[in-house]
Write an enzyme that holds these catalytic residues in place. Structure first.
Site, PDB file in Angstrom:
ATOM      1  N   CYS A 289       5.126  -6.260   1.440  1.00 39.42           N
ATOM      2  CA  CYS A 289       5.505  -4.776   1.582  1.00 39.42           C
ATOM      3  C   CYS A 289       4.849  -4.027   2.718  1.00 39.42           C
ATOM      4  CB  CYS A 289       5.251  -4.148   0.065  1.00 39.42           C
ATOM      5  SG  CYS A 289       6.123  -2.537  -0.046  1.00 39.42           S
ATOM      6  N   TYR A 290       3.951  -3.092   2.330  1.00 34.23           N
ATOM      7  CA  TYR A 290       3.322  -2.355   3.572  1.00 34.23           C
ATOM      8  C   TYR A 290       2.603  -3.319   4.429  1.00 34.23           C
ATOM      9  CZ  TYR A 290      -0.010   0.531   5.961  1.00 34.23           C
ATOM     10  OH  TYR A 290      -0.788   1.253   6.979  1.00 34.23           O
TER      11      TYR A 290
ATOM     12  N   LYS B   4      -3.257  -6.950 -19.497  1.00 34.46           N
ATOM     13  CA  LYS B   4      -3.051  -7.035 -20.900  1.00 34.46           C
ATOM     14  C   LYS B   4      -2.605  -8.392 -21.539  1.00 34.46           C
ATOM     15  CE  LYS B   4      -2.237  -4.107 -24.088  1.00 34.46           C
ATOM     16  NZ  LYS B   4      -2.975  -3.011 -24.333  1.00 34.46           N
TER      17      LYS B   4
ATOM     18  N   SER C 244     -10.236   2.278 -30.643  1.00 32.41           N
ATOM     19  CA  SER C 244      -9.152   3.223 -30.968  1.00 32.41           C
ATOM     20  C   SER C 244      -8.237   2.415 -31.832  1.00 32.41           C
ATOM     21  CB  SER C 244      -8.496   3.381 -29.886  1.00 32.41           C
ATOM     22  OG  SER C 244      -7.893   2.499 -29.143  1.00 32.41           O
ATOM     23  N   GLY C 245      -8.503   1.049 -32.302  1.00 31.98           N
ATOM     24  CA  GLY C 245      -7.807   0.148 -33.076  1.00 31.98           C
ATOM     25  C   GLY C 245      -6.706  -0.376 -32.237  1.00 31.98           C
ATOM     26  N   GLY C 246      -6.559  -0.195 -30.992  1.00 39.41           N
ATOM     27  CA  GLY C 246      -5.808  -0.933 -30.087  1.00 39.41           C
ATOM     28  C   GLY C 246      -6.093  -2.270 -29.636  1.00 39.41           C
ATOM     29  N   VAL C 247      -5.443  -3.035 -28.842  1.00 39.22           N
ATOM     30  CA  VAL C 247      -5.839  -4.389 -28.512  1.00 39.22           C
ATOM     31  C   VAL C 247      -7.015  -4.600 -27.704  1.00 39.22           C
ATOM     32  CG1 VAL C 247      -4.957  -6.640 -27.654  1.00 39.22           C
ATOM     33  CG2 VAL C 247      -3.557  -5.557 -29.035  1.00 39.22           C
ATOM     34  N   ASP C 248      -7.136  -3.778 -26.648  1.00 41.14           N
ATOM     35  CA  ASP C 248      -7.837  -3.664 -25.662  1.00 41.14           C
ATOM     36  C   ASP C 248      -9.329  -3.394 -26.244  1.00 41.14           C
ATOM     37  OD1 ASP C 248      -5.787  -4.142 -23.990  1.00 41.14           O
ATOM     38  OD2 ASP C 248      -5.797  -2.031 -23.375  1.00 41.14           O
ATOM     39  N   SER C 249      -9.648  -2.248 -26.998  1.00 39.07           N
ATOM     40  CA  SER C 249     -10.795  -2.012 -27.331  1.00 39.07           C
ATOM     41  C   SER C 249     -11.199  -2.680 -28.598  1.00 39.07           C
ATOM     42  CB  SER C 249     -10.942  -0.380 -27.739  1.00 39.07           C
ATOM     43  OG  SER C 249     -10.272  -0.225 -28.782  1.00 39.07           O
ATOM     44  N   THR C 250     -10.324  -3.262 -29.360  1.00 37.85           N
ATOM     45  CA  THR C 250     -10.629  -4.419 -30.169  1.00 37.85           C
ATOM     46  C   THR C 250     -11.130  -5.703 -29.938  1.00 37.85           C
ATOM     47  OG1 THR C 250      -9.054  -3.264 -31.867  1.00 37.85           O
ATOM     48  CG2 THR C 250     -10.134  -5.364 -32.301  1.00 37.85           C
TER      49      THR C 250
ATOM     50  N   GLY D 291       0.814  -1.186   0.050  1.00 36.23           N
ATOM     51  CA  GLY D 291      -0.126  -0.011   0.134  1.00 36.23           C
ATOM     52  C   GLY D 291       0.702   1.115  -0.158  1.00 36.23           C
TER      53      GLY D 291
ATOM     54  N   HIS E   6       7.781  -7.496  -3.820  1.00 36.61           N
ATOM     55  CA  HIS E   6       6.372  -7.953  -4.598  1.00 36.61           C
ATOM     56  C   HIS E   6       6.566  -9.407  -5.280  1.00 36.61           C
ATOM     57  CE1 HIS E   6       4.431  -4.368  -3.558  1.00 36.61           C
ATOM     58  NE2 HIS E   6       5.628  -3.821  -3.412  1.00 36.61           N
TER      59      HIS E   6
ATOM     60  N   GLU F  49       4.416 -10.918  -6.402  1.00 35.87           N
ATOM     61  CA  GLU F  49       3.226 -11.259  -7.433  1.00 35.87           C
ATOM     62  C   GLU F  49       3.443 -10.503  -8.791  1.00 35.87           C
ATOM     63  OE1 GLU F  49       3.364  -9.088  -4.848  1.00 35.87           O
ATOM     64  OE2 GLU F  49       2.516  -7.172  -5.140  1.00 35.87           O
TER      65      GLU F  49
END
Ligand code: XMP
Length: 510
Positions: free
Chosen positions: A78-79, A366, A218-224, A51, A165, A167
């Protein structure tokens, strides 16, 4: 079941993801609800997240000490480790700071959580505070050059604390540590798979039988990927819209049209706002304001498109966005998390909106989105496309965004991409871009003095965006990139290569 207690880390959700990937159920619980949750359903293990606070700060998140007597194995990160030490009688100070890679040395223990770990390995740190006294009963098992208590356990209390970390992708043996922890908890694991059909079903349920969804693509991977999933779920009731704002990479519009027509059989609507975008960004220096202006303008455009569709009789109710979890958490996605930047599609949105948000990938990272993309039939070349920020070149140009500076940024970007491609390394690059830094330096060009802008080139490797390393590219390749940028892009005097890891530096400069 493992409970992950969230003290506001950027990586709490990532901890839960890793635990689930290793085959154990996990649930994220805020600290003030932990005891109640445990009394309702006792977990087999408890993980404390990191944190942003310091344990001695006023209003720092804390937890009821009864948690240490629950009698199940605990892993404090960590925290979470600092808080454990503090609550059990140790001492924490604002001490040695470590951000990014560090070398961990451990004693050769064969104990549960340390099983199979080498004596020396790279771990990733992100802390400003340090434990200088461990509570009674704790024993040090690992240290770095800077901190003596980087890894400690209490056999009696069944608690392990790590200042690093486990993870994150770049902690070499992090997965082994989490795997060992799950086996110490005696959890029977089950193979984890991403259920694409369940995501589509979720979209259908959220949207209902009749409503239409407009999609910000937007043509990016996420929105496609989000768009194709939505199209698969509700068919032609999904209307993708691409906003050409002049801040995108060359060829994006053609690319968006091609992918949606070929994969989903739907032609996106294109809205051109190039001129107006520049007017809205005129004179704006602050990156957070840039993001908010872009986020707000987007919503205005989508609401106008919604009005048009409504007047032609289509009941549009939702705006689909390709938001992923790294966008959410950096925009202060949880109660105790710090705001790193307002990703334009999350924290950059106006408070009041006519459209409801539909974000099918909000809980994914991602690399998971790429895996989903593969499962729904997107071509490999597309899935491994570089991420590109929604606000585009506006956040890669430090200071004012003008047509002239956009042209320079685009030219420099194309040079970097061309040279990476020519050298055959583009496919291995997660993200590459030049930054117009707004800093100026002196050069000698053709025997004359030239005072021009400094371009920084950032080229990194990552999987899930949460951590990243800069790429050790051949010097000759870096030389070609630098020479071409100073020779071909007007007004540039110097090129520097960014060699900072994330953390501490974010991917983008703004
Ligand atoms: P940072 O710079 O935060 O970037 O480490 C993480 C990823 O997010 C992208 N990025 C954005 N994407 N809206 C977006 O849609 C934004 O405001 C934004 N800011 C950064 C960045 O390109 C990287 O992939």
């Amino acid at each position: 079941m493992i409970y992950v207690i969230d003290f506001g880390s950027q990586t709490t959700h990532l901890i839960a993801r890793r635990v689930k990937e290793l085959g154990s159920p996990a649930e994220i619980i805020p600290p003030h609800k932990a005891i109640q949750a445990i009394n309702t359903k006792k977990p087999q293990g408890i993980i404390f997240s990191g944190g942003p606070a310091g344990v001695y700060e006023k209003d720092a998140p804390t937890i009821d000490k009864a948690i240490f007597d629950v009698g199940v194995p605990m892993l404090a990160i960590c925290y979470g480790f600092q808080l454990t030490a503090y609550l059990l009688g140790g001492k924490v100070v604002s001490g040695k700071k470590e951000y990014g890679p560090a070398t961990l040395r451990i004693r050769n223990y064969e104990l549960g959580i340390m099983k199979d770990l080498p004596k020396e390995s790279t771990v990733w740190m992100s802390h400003g505070d340090e434990i200088i006294k461990l509570p009674d009963g704790f024993e040090v098992v690992g240290q770095t050059d800077h901190v003596p208590y980087a890894f400690a356990t209490s056999t009696e209390k069944n608690i392990t604390g790590v200042l690093f970390h486990p993870e994150v992708e770049h902690t070499q043996w992090g997965t082994t540590i989490l795997k060992n922890f799950i086996s110490v908890c005696e959890i029977v694991t089950k193979k984890h798979v991403i259920d694409v059909a369940a995501i589509e079903q979720g979209i259908r349920e959220e949207v209902g039988e009749r409503a239409y969804v407009i999609g910000a693509v937007s043509g990016g991977v996420d929105s496609t990927v989000a768009g194709i999933l939505t199209a698969k779920a509700i068919g032609k009731r999904f209307v993708p819209i691409y906003v050409e704002n002049g801040l995108m990479r060359s060829g994006t519009e053609e690319h968006v049209k091609k992918i949606f027509t070929e994969v989903a059989g739907i032609e996106p609507i294109v809205v051109n706002v190039v001129g107006e975008m520049l007017v809205r960004l005129k004179g704006i220096l602050d990156p957070e304001r840039k993001r908010k202006i872009i986020g707000n303008f987007y919503i205005e455009i989508f609401e106008q498109e919604m009005a048009k569709l409504l007047s032609s009789g289509l009941p549009v109710k939702f705006l689909m966005q390709g938001t992923i979890y790294s966008d959410v958490i950096e925009s202060k996605g949880t109660k105790y998390a710090a705001k790193i930047k307002s990703h334009h599609n999350v924290g950059g949105l106006p408070k009041k909106m006519k459209l409801e948000l539909l974000e099918p990938l909000r809980n994914f990272y991602k690399d998971e989105v790429r895996e989903i993309g593969k499962k729904i039939g997107l071509p490999d070349s597309f899935i491994h496309k570089q991420p590109f920020p929604g606000p585009g070149y506006a956040v890669r140009i430090r200071g004012v965004v003008t047509e002239g500076r956009l042209t320079k940024e685009r030219q420099a970007d194309n040079i970097v991409l061309e040279e990476l491609e020519k050298a055959g390394v583009l496919k291995d690059v997660f993200l590459s871009f030049p930054v117009l830094t707004g800093a100026f330096s002196t050069a000698v060009k053709g025997d004359g003095r030239f005072f021009g802008e400094v371009v920084a080139v950032r080229i990194v490797d990552s999987k899930d965006i949460m951590t990243a390393v800069w790429l050790r590219l051949p010097y000759d390749l870096l030389q070609i990139i630098a020479t071409r940028i100073v020779n071909e892009v007007p007004g540039i005097s110097r090129v520097v290569y960014d060699i900072t890891t994330k953390p501490p530096a974010t991917m983008e400069w703004e």
